[in-house]
Design a protein around this motif. Structure first.
Motif, PDB file in Angstrom:
ATOM      1  N   LYS A   1      11.029   2.807  18.685  1.00 48.71           N
ATOM      2  CA  LYS A   1       9.570   2.810  18.659  1.00 48.71           C
ATOM      3  C   LYS A   1       8.984   1.718  17.766  1.00 48.71           C
ATOM      4  CE  LYS A   1       9.466   7.824  19.374  1.00 48.71           C
ATOM      5  NZ  LYS A   1       9.044   9.138  18.815  1.00 48.71           N
ATOM      6  N   GLY A   2       9.839   0.970  17.091  1.00 46.83           N
ATOM      7  CA  GLY A   2       9.338  -0.055  16.191  1.00 46.83           C
ATOM      8  C   GLY A   2       8.583   0.530  15.018  1.00 46.83           C
ATOM      9  N   LYS A   3       9.209   1.528  14.365  1.00 50.61           N
ATOM     10  CA  LYS A   3       8.570   2.215  13.245  1.00 50.61           C
ATOM     11  C   LYS A   3       9.504   2.259  12.052  1.00 50.61           C
ATOM     12  CE  LYS A   3       6.373   6.102  14.108  1.00 50.61           C
ATOM     13  NZ  LYS A   3       6.048   7.459  14.631  1.00 50.61           N
ATOM     14  N   LEU A   4       8.976   2.010  10.872  1.00 47.77           N
ATOM     15  CA  LEU A   4       9.711   2.198   9.621  1.00 47.77           C
ATOM     16  C   LEU A   4       9.138   3.411   8.908  1.00 47.77           C
ATOM     17  CD1 LEU A   4      10.070  -1.313   7.923  1.00 47.77           C
ATOM     18  CD2 LEU A   4      11.779  -0.080   9.256  1.00 47.77           C
ATOM     19  N   TYR A   5      10.021   4.351   8.565  1.00 50.58           N
ATOM     20  CA  TYR A   5       9.641   5.485   7.729  1.00 50.58           C
ATOM     21  C   TYR A   5      10.144   5.192   6.321  1.00 50.58           C
ATOM     22  CZ  TYR A   5       9.080   8.142  12.115  1.00 50.58           C
ATOM     23  OH  TYR A   5       8.697   8.589  13.358  1.00 50.58           O
ATOM     24  N   ILE A   6       9.281   5.347   5.330  1.00 52.39           N
ATOM     25  CA  ILE A   6       9.646   5.000   3.955  1.00 52.39           C
ATOM     26  C   ILE A   6       9.481   6.224   3.069  1.00 52.39           C
ATOM     27  CG2 ILE A   6       9.152   3.465   2.012  1.00 52.39           C
ATOM     28  CD1 ILE A   6       7.963   1.534   4.183  1.00 52.39           C
ATOM     29  N   PHE A   7      10.551   6.566   2.338  1.00 51.61           N
ATOM     30  CA  PHE A   7      10.584   7.753   1.491  1.00 51.61           C
ATOM     31  C   PHE A   7      11.075   7.384   0.096  1.00 51.61           C
ATOM     32  CE2 PHE A   7      11.897   8.733   5.833  1.00 51.61           C
ATOM     33  CZ  PHE A   7      11.054   9.773   6.206  1.00 51.61           C
ATOM     34  N   ARG A   8      10.634   8.135  -0.905  1.00 50.67           N
ATOM     35  CA  ARG A   8      11.267   8.061  -2.225  1.00 50.67           C
ATOM     36  C   ARG A   8      12.627   8.745  -2.124  1.00 50.67           C
ATOM     37  NH1 ARG A   8       7.644   7.167  -6.947  1.00 50.67           N
ATOM     38  NH2 ARG A   8       9.520   7.656  -8.114  1.00 50.67           N
ATOM     39  N   MET A   9      13.673   8.097  -2.631  1.00 52.51           N
ATOM     40  CA  MET A   9      15.006   8.676  -2.540  1.00 52.51           C
ATOM     41  C   MET A   9      15.093  10.006  -3.285  1.00 52.51           C
ATOM     42  SD  MET A   9      17.976   8.391  -1.162  1.00 52.51           S
ATOM     43  CE  MET A   9      18.384   6.698  -0.726  1.00 52.51           C
ATOM     44  N   ASP A  10      14.435  10.128  -4.432  1.00 49.23           N
ATOM     45  CA  ASP A  10      14.439  11.391  -5.172  1.00 49.23           C
ATOM     46  C   ASP A  10      13.915  12.530  -4.313  1.00 49.23           C
ATOM     47  OD1 ASP A  10      15.472  10.212  -7.438  1.00 49.23           O
ATOM     48  OD2 ASP A  10      13.564  10.093  -8.497  1.00 49.23           O
TER      49      ASP A  10
ATOM     50  N   GLU B   1       0.834  -1.208   0.000  1.00 45.85           N
ATOM     51  CA  GLU B   1       0.000   0.000   0.000  1.00 45.85           C
ATOM     52  C   GLU B   1       0.867   1.255   0.000  1.00 45.85           C
ATOM     53  OE1 GLU B   1      -2.618  -0.168   3.303  1.00 45.85           O
ATOM     54  OE2 GLU B   1      -3.653  -1.982   2.626  1.00 45.85           O
ATOM     55  N   CYS B   2       1.945   1.225   0.776  1.00 46.53           N
ATOM     56  CA  CYS B   2       2.851   2.373   0.863  1.00 46.53           C
ATOM     57  C   CYS B   2       3.502   2.661  -0.484  1.00 46.53           C
ATOM     58  CB  CYS B   2       3.922   2.099   1.913  1.00 46.53           C
ATOM     59  SG  CYS B   2       5.270   3.313   1.926  1.00 46.53           S
ATOM     60  N   LEU B   3       4.022   1.629  -1.132  1.00 43.72           N
ATOM     61  CA  LEU B   3       4.703   1.825  -2.410  1.00 43.72           C
ATOM     62  C   LEU B   3       3.749   2.337  -3.482  1.00 43.72           C
ATOM     63  CD1 LEU B   3       7.071  -1.300  -2.481  1.00 43.72           C
ATOM     64  CD2 LEU B   3       7.597   1.052  -1.783  1.00 43.72           C
ATOM     65  N   ILE B   4       2.518   1.866  -3.458  1.00 39.04           N
ATOM     66  CA  ILE B   4       1.513   2.380  -4.397  1.00 39.04           C
ATOM     67  C   ILE B   4       1.246   3.858  -4.108  1.00 39.04           C
ATOM     68  CG2 ILE B   4      -0.916   2.218  -5.066  1.00 39.04           C
ATOM     69  CD1 ILE B   4      -0.671  -0.834  -4.580  1.00 39.04           C
ATOM     70  N   LYS B   5       1.129   4.209  -2.823  1.00 40.42           N
ATOM     71  CA  LYS B   5       0.921   5.607  -2.416  1.00 40.42           C
ATOM     72  C   LYS B   5       2.062   6.500  -2.897  1.00 40.42           C
ATOM     73  CE  LYS B   5       0.898   8.587   1.674  1.00 40.42           C
ATOM     74  NZ  LYS B   5       1.012   8.634   3.154  1.00 40.42           N
ATOM     75  N   LEU B   6       3.285   5.960  -2.866  1.00 36.30           N
ATOM     76  CA  LEU B   6       4.448   6.746  -3.272  1.00 36.30           C
ATOM     77  C   LEU B   6       4.646   6.774  -4.793  1.00 36.30           C
ATOM     78  CD1 LEU B   6       7.031   5.752  -0.490  1.00 36.30           C
ATOM     79  CD2 LEU B   6       5.698   7.858  -0.666  1.00 36.30           C
ATOM     80  N   GLY B   7       3.762   6.118  -5.531  1.00 37.68           N
ATOM     81  CA  GLY B   7       3.768   6.236  -6.986  1.00 37.68           C
ATOM     82  C   GLY B   7       4.461   5.129  -7.747  1.00 37.68           C
ATOM     83  N   PHE B   8       4.778   4.016  -7.087  1.00 35.77           N
ATOM     84  CA  PHE B   8       5.452   2.915  -7.771  1.00 35.77           C
ATOM     85  C   PHE B   8       4.430   1.992  -8.445  1.00 35.77           C
ATOM     86  CE2 PHE B   8       8.593   4.242  -4.629  1.00 35.77           C
ATOM     87  CZ  PHE B   8       9.739   4.302  -5.416  1.00 35.77           C
TER      88      PHE B   8
END
Length: 257
Positions: A168-177, A40-47
């Motif tokens: 905190k047991g959290k992953l933050y995911i960002f587009r490198m660009d 879901e995250c990767l789709i949200k980020l446009g992949f």
């Protein structure tokens, strides 16, 4: 696979990072809930995600690869931490940066003198006040090249930055660009020096002498060939992630685990 058993016990942050890479691979491949959240995250980020995600590790600079469809894999750089301090992002000889950035001789000599000054006396200032305008101008003019190099190293497949907050047991995911564009802008607005003369490229990236004058190294630390006499770039992944989370300056996802 690399032999991780011989890493020094004192390298806590490095050990955390290596553990998290395999943990994340296992979660993507085996944990259905985690897999679906990441998808879901990767789709949200446009992949262009189609089908099931598959993750693997490889023997190159990229930490992990994630297959998002039958034709495409994307690389992810993983920064794991249990604290909000700065962590090593890149280190190399100053000569390499001179070649890469076409560094003028006077800038090269100024930074070399700074590295050797701190090698001689760890309490000494890195960039002296008299040299700061010149150094600021040089890095301001090369911010795009520097930030791209230290985060991506010309790896075109490196598409994600994953910050693992182990507190905190959290992953933050960002587009490198998006990360690179933001950090360049942040540094352009706020390239400065600490009281000790360490170069700050904005709030999240710093430049200093590498250090690490290990007792097993017989070369004097004031010798230019000493491995501690490298230019080191450090990054504060948790400070960056928390700032983005509060300010909403770029798109991102958070996955709790």
């Amino acid at each position: 696979m690399p032999d991780y058993e011989h890493l020094e016990k004192g390298k806590k942050e490095a050990r955390i990072g290596l553990d998290s890479e395999q943990d994340i691979i296992n979660k993507i491949n085996l944990d259905e809930e985690f897999h679906n959240k990441l998808k879901e995250c990767l789709i949200k980020l446009g992949f262009n995600v189609r089908g099931r995600l598959r993750a693997r590790k490889d023997e190159i600079k990229i930490d992990i690869f994630i297959q998002i469809n039958e034709q495409e894999e994307i690389g992810a750089s993983i920064k794991s931490s249990t604290m909000s301090s700065f962590h090593q992002l890149d280190r190399r000889r100053l000569e390499e940066w001179k070649s890469l950035l076409d560094m003028p001789e006077d800038v090269f000599e100024t930074i070399k003198e700074a590295i050797l000054r701190v090698a001689k006396n760890s309490r000494a200032k890195f960039i002296l006040e008299k040299d700061r305008d010149k150094i600021k101008k040089f890095f301001t003019n090369h911010l795009s090249e520097v930030i791209n190099e230290i985060f991506r190293k010309r790896e075109k497949m490196l598409k994600l930055l994953i910050v693992n907050d182990k507190r905190k047991g959290k992953l933050y995911i960002f587009r490198m660009d998006d990360v690179i564009k933001f950090l360049i802008k942040n540094a352009l607005n706020n390239l400065h020096f600490t009281e000790k003369g360490i170069i700050k490229l904005g709030e999240f990236v710093s430049i200093q002498r590498k250090g690490g004058n290990g007792k097993h190294i017989t070369i004097p630390k004031t010798d230019w060939s000493h491995p501690g006499n490298q230019l080191q770039f450090k990054f504060s992944p948790l400070k960056f992630a928390e700032y983005v989370e509060s300010a909403g300056v770029i798109d991102f996802c958070v996955i709790n685990y």
